[in-house]
Structure formats: C-alpha cells, structure tokens
Enzyme design. Structure first.
Site, mmCIF file in Angstrom:
data_model
loop_
_atom_site.group_PDB
_atom_site.id
_atom_site.type_symbol
_atom_site.label_atom_id
_atom_site.label_comp_id
_atom_site.label_asym_id
_atom_site.label_seq_id
_atom_site.Cartn_x
_atom_site.Cartn_y
_atom_site.Cartn_z
ATOM 1 N N HIS A 16 0.870 -1.203 0.000
ATOM 2 C CA HIS A 16 0.000 0.000 0.000
ATOM 3 C C HIS A 16 0.897 1.240 0.000
ATOM 4 O O HIS A 16 1.492 1.587 1.016
ATOM 5 C CB HIS A 16 -0.908 0.022 1.234
ATOM 6 N N HIS A 18 1.591 5.392 -1.753
ATOM 7 C CA HIS A 18 1.235 6.560 -2.573
ATOM 8 C C HIS A 18 2.512 7.116 -3.192
ATOM 9 O O HIS A 18 3.395 7.578 -2.471
ATOM 10 C CB HIS A 18 0.563 7.641 -1.723
ATOM 11 N N LYS A 102 -9.231 -0.397 -6.066
ATOM 12 C CA LYS A 102 -9.277 0.264 -4.768
ATOM 13 C C LYS A 102 -10.633 0.924 -4.548
ATOM 14 O O LYS A 102 -11.102 1.696 -5.385
ATOM 15 C CB LYS A 102 -8.166 1.328 -4.705
ATOM 16 N N HIS A 139 -10.466 1.073 1.623
ATOM 17 C CA HIS A 139 -10.253 2.062 2.685
ATOM 18 C C HIS A 139 -11.470 1.929 3.601
ATOM 19 O O HIS A 139 -12.544 2.435 3.274
ATOM 20 C CB HIS A 139 -10.133 3.479 2.110
ATOM 21 N N HIS A 177 -4.514 -0.525 5.668
ATOM 22 C CA HIS A 177 -4.056 0.247 6.833
ATOM 23 C C HIS A 177 -4.984 0.076 8.036
ATOM 24 O O HIS A 177 -5.619 1.018 8.490
ATOM 25 C CB HIS A 177 -3.854 1.728 6.505
ATOM 26 N N ASP A 250 1.539 2.646 3.566
ATOM 27 C CA ASP A 250 0.692 3.835 3.394
ATOM 28 C C ASP A 250 1.535 5.108 3.419
ATOM 29 O O ASP A 250 1.084 6.150 3.889
ATOM 30 C CB ASP A 250 -0.421 3.900 4.449
ATOM 31 N N ALA A 266 -3.943 14.898 5.358
ATOM 32 C CA ALA A 266 -3.715 13.628 6.050
ATOM 33 C C ALA A 266 -2.693 12.817 5.269
ATOM 34 O O ALA A 266 -2.811 12.671 4.059
ATOM 35 C CB ALA A 266 -5.024 12.845 6.129
HETATM 36 C C1 NCD Z 1 -3.494 9.108 2.012
HETATM 37 C C2 NCD Z 1 -3.061 10.149 0.990
HETATM 38 O O1 NCD Z 1 -2.553 11.193 1.387
HETATM 39 O O2 NCD Z 1 -3.216 9.896 -0.206
HETATM 40 N N1 NCD Z 1 -3.536 9.722 3.311
HETATM 41 C C3 NCD Z 1 -3.484 9.104 4.508
HETATM 42 O O3 NCD Z 1 -3.617 9.788 5.527
HETATM 43 N N2 NCD Z 1 -3.259 7.821 4.595
HETATM 44 C C4 NCD Z 1 -4.802 8.504 1.625
HETATM 45 C C5 NCD Z 1 -5.174 7.260 2.379
HETATM 46 O O4 NCD Z 1 -4.558 6.198 2.215
HETATM 47 O O5 NCD Z 1 -6.142 7.317 3.154
HETATM 48 ZN ZN ZN Z 2 -3.124 5.147 1.666
#
Ligand code: NCD
Ligand code: ZN
Length: 348
Positions: A16, A18, A102, A139, A177, A250, A266
């Site tokens: 997982h 980004h 997703k 999620h 997560h 994450d 976030a």
């Molecule tokens: C993630 C993001 O910034 O893309 N943020 C997070 O707080 N984890 C999105 C997510 O996985 O919820």
């Molecule tokens: Zn994430």
C-alpha cells in the site's frame, strides 16, 4: 540469515503506497525503490486512475521516474467509481495492467471525492472481480459525519464489510491500513479471504502522539491513530505469524506547508524509515524470526505472486536522522522518524 547484528532476508514489497505524480513522484520514488521490490500503487491522483488506459499511462510515468537500473516493479490499481466499466476492469486484469481495484468511500480521505457512495452501484464490477479473482482493496472507514472519527473504521466493518463478504462470497479483500482491534478480530475470523496491511506508524504511535505538547500535524493520517489498546492489538497481529497480515506502509507524502496549515492534509511520509521501524517493532516483540514472513512472504502469497528472489540486509546501528526531502520548487516533505531505532537498511 539472522545474527545478533544483521538480518538478511528476501526483499520486502510494499502492499500500500502513494507515489503521487510529477515532481513529487520524482522526489520520492527512490526512497521506496531502494528497499522494496514491488509496491501496490494507490490510484488517488487528481484526476484519479480509473481506467486501464490511465493505469498504463501512470505506470509509464512511474517507470520513467525510476533511477537507472532499478529492479523496482509498480503494481497498478484502479480507482473504483460508480461509473467504472466492469469490462475495462476485466481487461486491465487479464492484460496484467492492474493488480487490484481500490474502493474509497466518497470523502473518506485525500482525493476520494470520486469514490463510492452507494455499494449497489458497483455490484456489477464486484461480480466480475469475484469471477476473475481480482482483489478489492478497501479504505475501511465510514464517512458519516455523525460518526466519531475514532470509530469510523469499526463502524465500517460492522455496517458494510460483513455484508460485502456475504453478498460476494468469491471476492478477495484487503482491508487497508488497519488501525483497530476490531479490524484485527475481523480479519482473524475471515478464514484467509481477507488480508490486511499494517503501517509502520500505527505500530509505533497512538492518538496521544497527535497532541504531544501541542498539535502535531506530521502525525496526522487517515485512518487516524487510535488508543493504545489498538496499537498493541496491531503489534500482536503483525508479529503473530498469521499470514493474513502483511506490510503496507501507506507512505503518503504531502509538502510540509500543506500539512502545517489551517486545514492540514492527512498522510505520513515513511518510505525511508519503514523497514527500520518494522524491524524494531519485531525485535521489541521478540519476533524477529517472523519479520520476513510479514514483510516479504505473506503479501505475495495473498496476491498469488512469487516472493522476491533478491535480498535485503538490515544491520544493527543507530541510523542518522532522515532529512526532509526537497522538491524542485524547494518545498519540503517531512520523513516519519520514530525515536529509538536500532536498525538501518544496509546499502546494496
Ligand atoms: C493518504 C493520501 O494522502 O493519499 N492519506 C493518509 O492519511 N493515509 C490517503 C489514504 O490512504 O487514506
Ligand atoms: Zn493510503
């Protein structure tokens, strides 16, 4: 091979992640590619990666941003919307373009506005995924503003997940997560059909870390860190040897100025320190003999992929504090830096 001061094991994957796009992608990708063999790449770009064509284009941009000679493989995901075409999903899976789909409940987190409001609207896609054996990554938080933010994961499980499993008996699911003892119990009772990723930060911080001496935006992520009892349940699950639990960082970079703001983003950027953090947690729990299964074996097994052949070595050492990463426009990205780390990844 494990000695008191070194651990050599199969290279881990991140189930997982980004990676973002553009300048941010170029700035952060090396931190992941240095340690991990593969990663499940989240599709929550603006606009989101919804179709097979978009996933192909995004994968090309990722590959172009990789350092020369990198053996890193991005595993692409499609962002599920109420307009997603089931045949495009099937084609993306068959051609090897997309590994998973997703599901973001609309409004649950960063860039999730095009997500799902009505589960009925995606029934056709889920039925196709059941048939072709394509995992659904969830999620797992409700977005109902009446539900306390700390309860949103548990309520999602009780309100939606049980029903989803019943209505789609062939669907394989990863609860992403996970942050609560409720999620751990749910995954444990699902008999292998449901996998779960656990982040490094949820293993080492609880919700007090958000308010330690003042508000701490760099500890804000979604799902939000919970009470201490939940952190302890996650540590137990990760180190238990149960193959349903596996590594997913994450890692979610945002610039410092968008996190330290009136309405801060976030996401925690942990790619550089994730492996040292997991290793420290397993050592502290007396479970170093189970680290490789969590980081490098359980994930590929769930996804029906071979484990990596290449290896990684961790050495006992006090790692230097990680500096902020800097984008070309000089905006910074803060690296998650737990205290008391006694491990670092050896240079390969
Ligand atoms: C993630 C993001 O910034 O893309 N943020 C997070 O707080 N984890 C999105 C997510 O996985 O919820
Ligand atoms: Zn994430």
């Amino acid at each position: 091979m494990t000695t008191a001061d070194t651990i050599t094991m199969r290279r881990p994957d991140d189930w997982h992640l980004h990676l973002r796009d553009g300048a941010m992608l170029k700035t952060v990708i090396d931190d992941t590619a240095r340690h991990f063999g593969r990663a499940i790449v989240m599709p929550n770009l603006v606009p989101p990666v919804v179709t097979m064509a978009q996933a192909i284009a995004y994968r090309r941009r990722i590959e172009a941003a990789l350092p020369d000679g990198s053996g890193f493989t991005p595993l692409m995901t499609l962002y599920l919307t109420e307009n997603t075409d089931p045949s495009d999903v099937a084609e993306a899976h068959k051609s090897g373009t997309a590994t998973a789909v997703k599901l973001y409940p609309a409004g649950a987190t960063t860039n999730s506005d095009s997500g799902v409001r009505d589960f009925e609207a995606v029934r056709g896609v889920l039925e196709v995924m059941e048939k072709i054996g394509m995992p659904l990554l969830i999620h797992g938080e409700v977005t109902d503003p009446d539900i306390d933010i700390f309860d949103r994961e548990a309520v999602f499980i009780h309100r939606h997940l049980t029903r989803l499993l019943r209505e789609h008996p062939g669907l394989r699911i990863v609860l992403e997560h996970t942050t609560t003892e409720d999620a751990v119990a749910f995954v444990e009772s699902a008999g292998g059909r449901v996998g779960a990723t656990i982040t490094p930060h949820h293993l080492v911080i609880n919700r007090n870390a958000l308010f330690a001496g003042g508000i701490r935006p760099h500890h804000f992520c979604l799902p939000i860190a919970k009470r201490e009892k939940h952190r302890l349940a996650l540590r137990k699950a990760a180190t238990s040897g149960n193959p349903a639990f596996f590594l997913g960082t994450d890692s979610a970079p945002h610039t410092i100025h968008t996190k330290e703001a009136e309405c801060g983003c976030a996401g925690i950027y942990n790619a550089p320190t994730a492996m040292a953090t997991y290793t420290q947690v397993f050592e502290d729990e007396g479970a170093l003999d189970r680290l490789e299964a969590f980081t490098s074996i359980n994930g590929p097994k769930f996804y029906g992929l071979p484990a990596n052949e290449s290896e990684i070595t961790l050495v006992r050492d006090t790692p230097a504090e990680e500096a902020d990463r800097t984008l070309p426009d000089s905006a910074g990205v803060r690296v998650f830096q737990p205290s008391n780390l006694n491990w670092r990844v050896a240079d390969s």
